[in-house]
Design a protein around this motif. Structure first.
Motif, PDB file in Angstrom:
ATOM      1  N   UNK A  76      -9.349   2.048   8.074  1.00 32.47           N
ATOM      2  CA  UNK A  76      -8.932   2.727   9.220  1.00 32.47           C
ATOM      3  C   UNK A  76      -8.379   1.539  10.123  1.00 32.47           C
ATOM      4  N   UNK A  77      -8.993   0.536  10.263  1.00 30.88           N
ATOM      5  CA  UNK A  77      -8.563  -0.644  11.345  1.00 30.88           C
ATOM      6  C   UNK A  77      -7.279  -1.277  10.723  1.00 30.88           C
ATOM      7  N   UNK A  78      -7.164  -1.541   9.389  1.00 29.58           N
ATOM      8  CA  UNK A  78      -6.076  -1.905   8.878  1.00 29.58           C
ATOM      9  C   UNK A  78      -4.884  -1.013   9.138  1.00 29.58           C
ATOM     10  N   UNK A  79      -5.040  -0.004   8.883  1.00 25.18           N
ATOM     11  CA  UNK A  79      -3.853   0.973   9.085  1.00 25.18           C
ATOM     12  C   UNK A  79      -3.332   1.203  10.676  1.00 25.18           C
ATOM     13  N   UNK A  80      -4.285   1.060  11.401  1.00 27.54           N
ATOM     14  CA  UNK A  80      -4.188   1.004  12.753  1.00 27.54           C
ATOM     15  C   UNK A  80      -3.431  -0.207  13.147  1.00 27.54           C
ATOM     16  N   UNK A  81      -3.788  -1.492  12.732  1.00 24.79           N
ATOM     17  CA  UNK A  81      -3.088  -2.721  12.940  1.00 24.79           C
ATOM     18  C   UNK A  81      -1.549  -2.641  12.431  1.00 24.79           C
ATOM     19  N   UNK A  82      -1.525  -1.816  11.203  1.00 23.97           N
ATOM     20  CA  UNK A  82      -0.032  -1.800  10.472  1.00 23.97           C
ATOM     21  C   UNK A  82       0.723  -0.938  11.663  1.00 23.97           C
ATOM     22  N   UNK A  83       0.220   0.228  12.120  1.00 22.68           N
ATOM     23  CA  UNK A  83       0.819   1.222  13.003  1.00 22.68           C
ATOM     24  C   UNK A  83       1.243   0.502  14.295  1.00 22.68           C
ATOM     25  N   UNK A  84       0.468  -0.457  14.817  1.00 17.61           N
ATOM     26  CA  UNK A  84       0.819  -1.277  16.263  1.00 17.61           C
ATOM     27  C   UNK A  84       1.598  -2.605  15.730  1.00 17.61           C
ATOM     28  N   UNK A  85       1.570  -2.866  14.789  1.00 19.51           N
ATOM     29  CA  UNK A  85       2.468  -4.319  14.396  1.00 19.51           C
ATOM     30  C   UNK A  85       1.825  -5.364  14.706  1.00 19.51           C
ATOM     31  N   UNK A  86       0.578  -5.784  14.804  1.00 18.75           N
ATOM     32  CA  UNK A  86      -0.207  -7.046  15.217  1.00 18.75           C
ATOM     33  C   UNK A  86      -1.696  -7.086  14.936  1.00 18.75           C
ATOM     34  N   UNK A  87      -2.294  -7.951  14.968  1.00 20.23           N
ATOM     35  CA  UNK A  87      -3.696  -7.961  14.408  1.00 20.23           C
ATOM     36  C   UNK A  87      -4.549  -7.957  15.628  1.00 20.23           C
ATOM     37  N   UNK A  88      -5.704  -7.207  15.456  1.00 25.70           N
ATOM     38  CA  UNK A  88      -6.799  -7.274  16.562  1.00 25.70           C
ATOM     39  C   UNK A  88      -7.413  -8.353  16.500  1.00 25.70           C
ATOM     40  N   UNK A  89      -8.250  -8.698  17.455  1.00 27.30           N
ATOM     41  CA  UNK A  89      -9.192  -9.619  17.596  1.00 27.30           C
ATOM     42  C   UNK A  89     -10.357  -9.274  16.659  1.00 27.30           C
ATOM     43  N   UNK A  90     -10.983 -10.275  16.220  1.00 26.07           N
ATOM     44  CA  UNK A  90     -12.151 -10.109  15.320  1.00 26.07           C
ATOM     45  C   UNK A  90     -13.418  -9.395  15.968  1.00 26.07           C
ATOM     46  N   UNK A  91     -13.682  -9.842  17.257  1.00 22.25           N
ATOM     47  CA  UNK A  91     -14.633  -9.171  18.091  1.00 22.25           C
ATOM     48  C   UNK A  91     -14.541  -7.589  18.384  1.00 22.25           C
TER      49      UNK A  91
END
Length: 146
Positions: A13-28
């Motif tokens: 889910x997180x990976x798909x969201x990052x693909x949707x927004x086009x950038x990586x989220x912070x690990x925390x």
């Protein structure tokens, strides 16, 4: 942590969201999604402090993935992506329509309070976004009981 979560987000889910927004989220923040997937404060309207406003702001909700529409991260990203800094997402809100924004851009990295309806005297058309903390971890651990 003073959060009653909505469940747990999966890495997919997180990976798909990052693909949707086009950038990586912070690990925390990703770990927060894995553990809680958003939620509300256990003690209703816990607060976070915004130094520039010299004010404690109540937290209403933190958004999650795969949650019903009003609390879904994708919904909020899609609604505000053209109004935010690059590499930014709306991750929650206060009860008065202010938004909590996570910015991953190196120049402005951190968690910010976006007073989009100008509730604060300090807010104006020129400035209505104020830093809360330099990381998501500091923000979420800093929630105070009312």
């Amino acid at each position: 942590m003073n959060i009653k979560g909505f469940g747990k987000a999966t890495d997919e889910m997180i990976s798909n969201f990052e693909k949707h927004i086009g950038f990586s989220l912070p690990e925390d923040y990703k770990q927060f999604l894995r553990d809680y997937n958003g939620g509300t404060s256990i003690v209703r309207y816990s607060t976070f402090y915004v130094e520039e406003l010299n004010d404690n702001i109540p937290l209403d909700v933190m958004y999650g993935l795969g949650i019903e529409r009003p609390f879904d991260l994708i919904k909020w990203y899609d609604e505000y992506k053209n109004d935010l800094f690059s590499n930014s997402i709306v991750i929650g809100d206060d009860p008065g329509s202010g938004k909590i924004v996570l910015i991953t851009d190196p120049e402005f990295k951190g968690v910010y309070y976006w007073d989009q309806v100008f509730n604060s005297e300090q807010s104006s058309e020129d400035k209505n976004t104020f830093e809360i903390s330099e990381s998501f971890k500091i923000f979420i651990e800093g929630l105070k009981n009312p």
